[in-house]
Design an enzyme around this catalytic site. Structure first.
Site, mmCIF file in Angstrom:
data_model
loop_
_atom_site.group_PDB
_atom_site.id
_atom_site.type_symbol
_atom_site.label_atom_id
_atom_site.label_comp_id
_atom_site.label_asym_id
_atom_site.label_seq_id
_atom_site.Cartn_x
_atom_site.Cartn_y
_atom_site.Cartn_z
ATOM 1 N N CYS A 78 0.870 -1.113 -0.025
ATOM 2 C CA CYS A 78 -0.065 0.040 0.085
ATOM 3 C C CYS A 78 0.742 1.358 0.061
ATOM 4 O O CYS A 78 0.673 2.003 -0.735
ATOM 5 C CB CYS A 78 -1.038 -0.080 1.000
ATOM 6 S SG CYS A 78 -0.314 -0.074 2.798
ATOM 7 N N HIS A 80 -2.602 1.477 7.026
ATOM 8 C CA HIS A 80 -2.869 1.247 5.683
ATOM 9 C C HIS A 80 -3.047 2.786 5.000
ATOM 10 O O HIS A 80 -3.257 3.704 5.524
ATOM 11 C CB HIS A 80 -4.083 0.523 5.293
ATOM 12 C CG HIS A 80 -4.689 -0.104 3.978
ATOM 13 N ND1 HIS A 80 -3.819 -0.745 3.215
ATOM 14 C CD2 HIS A 80 -5.416 0.356 3.170
ATOM 15 C CE1 HIS A 80 -4.223 -1.069 2.180
ATOM 16 N NE2 HIS A 80 -5.275 -0.249 2.071
ATOM 17 N N HIS A 102 -5.897 2.042 -3.867
ATOM 18 C CA HIS A 102 -4.896 1.409 -2.978
ATOM 19 C C HIS A 102 -4.722 0.153 -3.475
ATOM 20 O O HIS A 102 -5.087 -0.536 -4.379
ATOM 21 C CB HIS A 102 -5.726 1.620 -1.534
ATOM 22 C CG HIS A 102 -6.727 0.643 -1.405
ATOM 23 N ND1 HIS A 102 -7.070 -0.169 -0.478
ATOM 24 C CD2 HIS A 102 -7.844 0.403 -2.219
ATOM 25 C CE1 HIS A 102 -8.088 -1.001 -0.625
ATOM 26 N NE2 HIS A 102 -8.733 -0.758 -1.723
#
Length: 379
Positions: A295, A343, A355
């Protein structure tokens, strides 16, 4: 009469149950024939037999109801999602730990250099102090060998007025030299002492920094091994999913129908357009492109193409840049997720975020509120 066998008894009970419980057929409307009600034969039913636990147990190969299978599959995927989230979070924490370790190593090296410089200055100061003390010692010896060099003795020993002036001048020079030498010696000794203290402190700080860096490195090694085990477990379980389970794992389409990249001529919008070219790229922990990403790696890669350097971990990305409120979010802003900032995605306009989710799910667009938002940062 021989007793009935167990199977025969059970079969008889089943047959009787069917006959006794047979429902009446409803009479239809119109031209349909009248309903016929089945009447059980007037025979004496066999005595009721209570089946044992073995008789009522579901065979191992019996078919599980479809609803139960669906529920079990959902539970498996939910457990897998939790495991994948934990593994990804640990991965981002390790990125941050590596950055902190690199900082600790640089600080250790700086302190070691400072300690060396301080030690060198202290050595020079010690040399100056020794030199000045030697001068003081020589002047003291001269005074001792020459007896009392005071003005009275100079007047007594002078052979003429000119000789007296020369003796008094020499006396002043010797006295001034002695005083200067004493002052210089004291100052040099004090300087040497202070620099030795500085060198000792710098050396102690360097040792502490080196120990801290080593502890961080050891902890990083242990946590990296743990993360690899978790990621291996996630990979194994995702790879074992059926085609239907894999479809549920991936979710809907990578790009919602009708999505168009928002216009913009600033660096952030350009970074988004670069990142959108990676739609469908596979997730891989620790990867920063150009073929695979995690990510935060996707954010680093996209902005690097536009000349901006971002921190490597989502936690560090959450503390850099400028904070942005959700109402002011713009394409290219970084959206950080989860309470521990584990994240990150890039806002893509239309309420969507781009993402790299986790193993087995490629880079995709998703609703920006699909996960709990931690913060938004603009670079």
């Amino acid at each position: 009469m021989r007793p009935c066998t167990r199977a025969t008894t059970i079969a008889a009970v089943a047959a009787a149950s069917v006959l006794l419980c047979l429902p009446a057929v409803a009479q239809p409307h119109g031209d349909e024939p009248a309903a016929v009600t089945a009447t059980p034969p007037a025979t004496t039913a066999p005595p009721a037999v209570t089946p044992s636990a073995a008789d009522t147990a579901v065979p191992a190969d019996a078919e599980v109801p479809a609803d139960a299978e669906v529920a079990a599959a959902r539970e498996d995927l939910a457990e897998l999602a939790r495991l994948a989230e934990e593994a990804g979070a640990l991965g981002e924490e390790l990125h941050l730990a590596r950055e902190e370790l690199a900082t600790a190593v640089r600080e250790r090296d700086r302190l070691e250099r400072d300690a060396g410089v301080a030690a060198g200055r202290a050595a020079v100061a010690d040399g100056v102090a020794v030199r000045d003390q030697s001068l003081v010692d020589r002047l003291a010896a001269m005074r001792y060998r020459g007896g009392d060099p005071g003005a009275t003795r100079a007047a007594v020993l002078a052979e003429s007025p000119d000789d007296l002036l020369r003796r008094l001048d020499a006396l002043r020079r010797l006295s001034g030299a002695t005083t200067n030498a004493l002052d210089a010696s004291r100052e040099a000794s004090e300087t040497a002492r202070r620099l030795r203290d500085d060198a000792d402190r710098a050396a102690a700080q360097a040792r502490d920094s080196a120990r801290e860096a080593q502890e961080r490195a050891d902890s990083l090694d242990r946590r990296t091994a743990e993360m690899r085990e978790r990621m291996a477990e996630v990979s194994r379980r995702v790879d074992a999913l059926s085609a239907e389970q894999r479809a549920r794992w991936v979710g809907g389409p990578l790009v919602p129908a009708g999505y168009v990249a928002p216009p913009g001529d600033d660096t952030n919008a350009a970074a988004l357009r670069v990142a959108l070219t990676r739609l469908g790229a596979p997730y891989s922990w620790g990867a920063t492109g150009p073929e695979e990403f995690d990510c935060s790696g996707l954010m680093v890669w996209a902005y690097a193409r536009e000349g901006k350097t971002l921190p490597r971990s989502s936690q560090a990305q959450a503390t850099s840049g400028s904070p942005v409120a959700m109402r002011d979010v713009r394409p290219g802003d970084l959206v950080i997720y989860y309470p521990e900032a584990t994240h990150v995605g890039m806002y893509a306009g239309d309420g969507l975020v781009l993402h790299a989710p986790t193993y087995g799910i490629p880079v995709r667009l998703e609703r920006v509120d699909a996960m709990p938002v931690h913060s938004i940062r603009r670079y």
